[in-house]
Motif scaffolding. Structure first.
Motif, short mmCIF file in Angstrom:
data_model
loop_
_atom_site.label_atom_id
_atom_site.label_comp_id
_atom_site.label_asym_id
_atom_site.label_seq_id
_atom_site.Cartn_x
_atom_site.Cartn_y
_atom_site.Cartn_z
N THR A 1 0.86 -1.18 0.00
CA THR A 1 0.00 0.00 0.00
C THR A 1 0.90 1.23 0.00
N TYR A 2 0.35 2.34 -0.43
CA TYR A 2 1.16 3.55 -0.62
C TYR A 2 0.54 4.74 0.10
N SER A 3 1.39 5.63 0.59
CA SER A 3 0.93 6.84 1.25
C SER A 3 1.73 8.03 0.74
N GLU A 4 1.04 9.15 0.57
CA GLU A 4 1.70 10.39 0.17
C GLU A 4 2.20 11.10 1.43
N VAL A 5 3.47 11.43 1.45
CA VAL A 5 4.11 12.00 2.64
C VAL A 5 4.76 13.32 2.27
N LYS A 6 4.62 14.32 3.14
CA LYS A 6 5.27 15.62 2.94
C LYS A 6 6.43 15.75 3.90
N GLU A 7 7.58 16.13 3.36
CA GLU A 7 8.78 16.30 4.17
C GLU A 7 9.49 17.57 3.71
N ASN A 8 9.72 18.50 4.64
CA ASN A 8 10.34 19.79 4.32
C ASN A 8 9.58 20.52 3.22
N GLY A 9 8.26 20.39 3.25
CA GLY A 9 7.43 21.10 2.29
C GLY A 9 7.32 20.44 0.94
N LEU A 10 7.98 19.30 0.72
CA LEU A 10 7.95 18.61 -0.57
C LEU A 10 7.31 17.22 -0.40
N LEU A 11 6.75 16.73 -1.49
CA LEU A 11 6.00 15.49 -1.45
C LEU A 11 6.82 14.29 -1.90
N GLY A 12 6.49 13.12 -1.31
CA GLY A 12 7.06 11.85 -1.73
C GLY A 12 6.04 10.76 -1.49
N ILE A 13 6.39 9.53 -1.85
CA ILE A 13 5.51 8.37 -1.66
C ILE A 13 6.26 7.30 -0.87
N LYS A 14 5.61 6.81 0.18
CA LYS A 14 6.15 5.69 0.96
C LYS A 14 5.20 4.51 0.85
N ASP A 15 5.77 3.29 0.93
CA ASP A 15 4.89 2.12 0.99
C ASP A 15 4.76 1.67 2.43
N ASN A 16 4.01 0.61 2.65
CA ASN A 16 3.75 0.17 4.01
C ASN A 16 4.98 -0.43 4.69
N TYR A 17 6.06 -0.65 3.95
CA TYR A 17 7.32 -1.08 4.57
C TYR A 17 8.17 0.10 5.02
N GLY A 18 7.75 1.30 4.66
CA GLY A 18 8.51 2.49 5.01
C GLY A 18 9.53 2.89 3.97
N ARG A 19 9.51 2.23 2.81
CA ARG A 19 10.46 2.57 1.74
C ARG A 19 9.98 3.83 1.00
N TRP A 20 10.93 4.67 0.61
CA TRP A 20 10.61 5.81 -0.24
C TRP A 20 10.47 5.30 -1.68
N ILE A 21 9.25 5.11 -2.14
CA ILE A 21 9.02 4.73 -3.52
C ILE A 21 9.29 5.92 -4.43
N VAL A 22 8.87 7.09 -3.99
CA VAL A 22 9.20 8.36 -4.66
C VAL A 22 9.84 9.25 -3.60
N PRO A 23 11.07 9.70 -3.80
CA PRO A 23 11.73 10.53 -2.79
C PRO A 23 10.99 11.85 -2.60
N PRO A 24 11.06 12.45 -1.42
CA PRO A 24 10.33 13.70 -1.14
C PRO A 24 11.04 14.91 -1.76
N LEU A 25 10.86 15.06 -3.06
CA LEU A 25 11.55 16.12 -3.80
C LEU A 25 10.61 16.93 -4.68
N PHE A 26 9.30 16.66 -4.62
CA PHE A 26 8.42 17.17 -5.67
C PHE A 26 7.30 18.04 -5.10
N SER A 27 6.85 18.97 -5.96
CA SER A 27 5.77 19.88 -5.56
C SER A 27 4.40 19.22 -5.73
N SER A 28 4.29 18.27 -6.64
CA SER A 28 3.02 17.55 -6.80
C SER A 28 3.30 16.15 -7.33
N ILE A 29 2.41 15.22 -6.98
CA ILE A 29 2.52 13.83 -7.43
C ILE A 29 1.13 13.34 -7.83
#
Length: 632
Positions: free
Chosen positions: A298-326
């Protein structure tokens, strides 16, 4: 990029799931051998990169050196350069094993340990305690720890040797593993039978010469049994890929919540989101309507330092928190990301399909996404392949901009190389623009890249030859100009110093170098007769050496003029050729300026100097100091 995409597409095939036959896939083994563990220089997370990087990359030399030679090193890479690493497994982990064994690699995420395959799927979930040694599988078994107790599992996560030890090592080449119970060490075989008694306080003592009789005998018995094929049934059980019961239940059981109808195109994929564990942080992540049943992801959208990323239920960064929108594309299981108004894409397991290089990017439809860059339009598929004419059209766009704005044309060519690092024409065109801007180093570098990509292209080779010739001529012109300026400055300095020395009467000049004179004969005192200090008694002008000529440099050409010291008379202007001087004295003594001659020493009594009226006597021909009397 194509290599990564190919690996990802293969990951979607059911044959790669744990239901597959126990025999190792030969292609998977080959791919695993080509991987090196690499630490991302920015995120400090670990992953696996292909040893041989894309040779079409302009940074191939740097990246390949970093990964091939240093292995785990990537400190040579800048943030931008690190984005060009050809990741086989994205850098998502706090630690990874040195390589894949039996097709799996141990990885650490947080304080838990699990096993992934070469497609970055958790074959054994991260449920075990973090370990300092990530040795992986040996003899088909891996030592793992849970709740402080060690045991051995096979590649499905099934315990074949119970977790009853306080410490454990991997099996070695003798098919024996050292284990610890309480405070004593011993050894076991593949069946879990004790072959070396628990009587060693230190595992090193077990194998030391003269102390290792029990260990040596135990190893010999195990090797004899192994050679006699007595472990055949055990090896068959070890290599069995039947799923453990917990895993079977997870795969066959549907999510607790009923699956809503998909609003997308509907490819038969489940779109139910299984809720992850409650977060301890005040702001809970946004749960996405995206679920991969075969991997329990499963996937969750996470914001870190004002930027967005995607984490899965294992806690892996599927998409690093570097983006303004996903934007998550549920049907094709990928994530379209935006950074600084540019778009790119990540696949479901964290593999980067394409960096943020497009001005627009649509959701995938029938496996293709519409993309555009500088008003050039095309398509990209889930393999990372662009429509055939996209890059050439973009390069033509840059060519049309050259007459309007060289800077914009250069930027468009850079975009070509970002999207397709192997496009030689863009490097050639950038090199030409750099040369026109007189940036020879950058221009020649880009031309060399173009030739490396297309060694047989005569146009690129010719352009490089012309560029090197122009740079050589430019350097020669700059050197000559520098030498000309230096010569003029030195000549002016020598002339000024010679004139000063001559006027002071205590030095002489010869050949552009000055030396202190200070040589005299005879005594001092009034009326004393001394050797002339300027010409040292020779009567000849020492500045021009008796030639009467000097020289100056004008516009790079030597021009002969009268000597500035003797004005072409060739004789010493201080003693007027008398070879001696008179040391001043009281009133009535011989004039020290004309030395008693009464005539102007500047023009030697001619009234003119260098073709004009003598500036010292104004044409009177008389010594101004004594009025022509020869005495003070």
């Amino acid at each position: 990029m194509k290599t990564i995409a190919l690996v990802i597409i293969l990951a979607l095939c059911p044959v790669l799931l744990v239901h597959a036959d126990g025999n190792e896939n030969e292609n998977e083994q080959k791919v695993a051998v080509r991987m090196n563990r690499v630490k991302h220089p920015v995120t400090k997370k670990w992953g696996y990169a292909f040893k041989e990087q894309n040779i079409n990359s302009p940074l191939h030399g740097i990246v390949a050196t970093s990964i091939n030679v240093l292995g785990a090193g990537s400190a040579l890479l800048s943030k931008k350069e690190s984005e060009l690493i050809d990741w086989a497994v994205p850098s998502q982990y706090d630690e990874v094993a040195s390589g894949f064994t039996d097709g799996l690699a141990e990885v650490v995420i947080g304080d838990k340990l699990g096993f992934i395959n070469i497609y970055n799927c958790f074959i054994i979930p991260p449920i075990y305690d973090k370990a300092s040694n990530l040795d992986g599988f040996c003899d088909g078994l891996a030592a793992v720890c849970k709740d402080g107790k060690w045991g051995y599992i096979n590649r499905t996560g099934r315990y074949l040797i119970p977790a009853e030890y306080d410490d454990a090592e991997s099996f070695g080449k003798h098919h024996v593993a050292m284990v610890k119970k309480g405070d004593k060490w011993g050894a076991i075989d593949l069946d879990g039978n004790v072959v070396v008694p628990f009587e060693y306080s230190n595992k090193t003592m077990m194998t030391l010469p003269l102390k290792n009789k029990s260990y040596k005998e135990g190893v010999e018995k195990v090797e004899q049994r192994y050679a006699a094929n007595e472990y055949a049934e055990r090896i068959k059980e070890i290599n069995s890929l039947a799923l453990p019961m917990a895993k079977q239940a997870a795969v066959t059981t549907k999510p607790a919540q009923p699956a809503p109808k998909s609003k997308g195109k509907g490819k038969g994929k489940s779109t139910t989101a299984t809720k992850p564990a409650t977060s301890s942080t005040p702001a809970r992540p946004k749960e996405l309507d995206l679920y991969r049943q075969q991997d329990d992801l499963t996937y969750s959208e996470v914001k870190e330092n004002g930027l967005l990323g995607i984490k899965d239920n294992y806690g892996r960064w599927i998409v690093p928190p570097l983006f303004s929108s996903i934007t998550h594309d549920k049907d094709d299981q990928c994530f379209i990301v935006c950074r600084e108004s540019l778009y790119g894409c990540y696949l479901w397991n964290g593999a980067r399909l394409i960096n943020t290089y497009f001005d627009s990017m649509s959701e995938f439809k029938n496996g293709r996404s519409h993309v555009s860059s500088y008003d050039v339009h095309g398509y990209i598929d889930l393999d990372g392949n662009l429509s055939s004419d996209f890059i050439s059209d973009l390069a033509n766009k840059g060519k049309s901009e050259e007459t309007l704005s060289a800077d914009k044309a250069h930027t468009i060519y850079e975009r070509c190389t970002d999207i397709s690092p192997g496009y030689a024409l863009a490097y050639n065109n950038m090199g030409i623009l750099d040369l026109r801007a007189h940036d020879y180093n950058k221009g020649i570098k880009n031309l060399k890249i173009a030739i490396d990509l297309e060694p047989g292209n005569e146009v690129y080779v010719k352009n490089l030859e012309i560029a090197k010739k122009d740079r050589k001529e430019r350097r020669s012109r700059r050197l000559n100009m520098g030498l000309t300026i230096a010569t003029a400055v030195i000549s002016l300095g020598c002339t000024a110093y010679s004139t000063y020395s001559a006027i002071s009467g205590n030095s002489y000049s010869s050949g552009g170098y000055t030396s202190s004179s200070g040589i005299s004969s005879g005594g001092g005192g009034g009326g004393g007769n001394n050797t002339c200090g300027a010409c040292r008694g020779s009567g000849v002008c020492k500045v021009c050496g008796g030639s009467g000529q000097g020289a100056r440099t004008a516009s790079g050409t030597n021009v002969h003029v009268n000597c500035p010291s003797c004005h072409g008379s060739k004789v010493c202007k201080y003693c007027h050729g008398r070879k001696s001087s008179y040391s001043g004295g009281a009133t009535g003594a011989t004039c020290s300026d004309c030395h008693g001659a009464g005539k102007c020493y500047e023009c030697n009594g001619t009234g003119s100097a260098n073709g004009s009226t003598c500036w010292r006597c104004n044409g009177s021909r008389q010594c101004k100091a004594c009025g022509g009397k020869g005495k003070k």
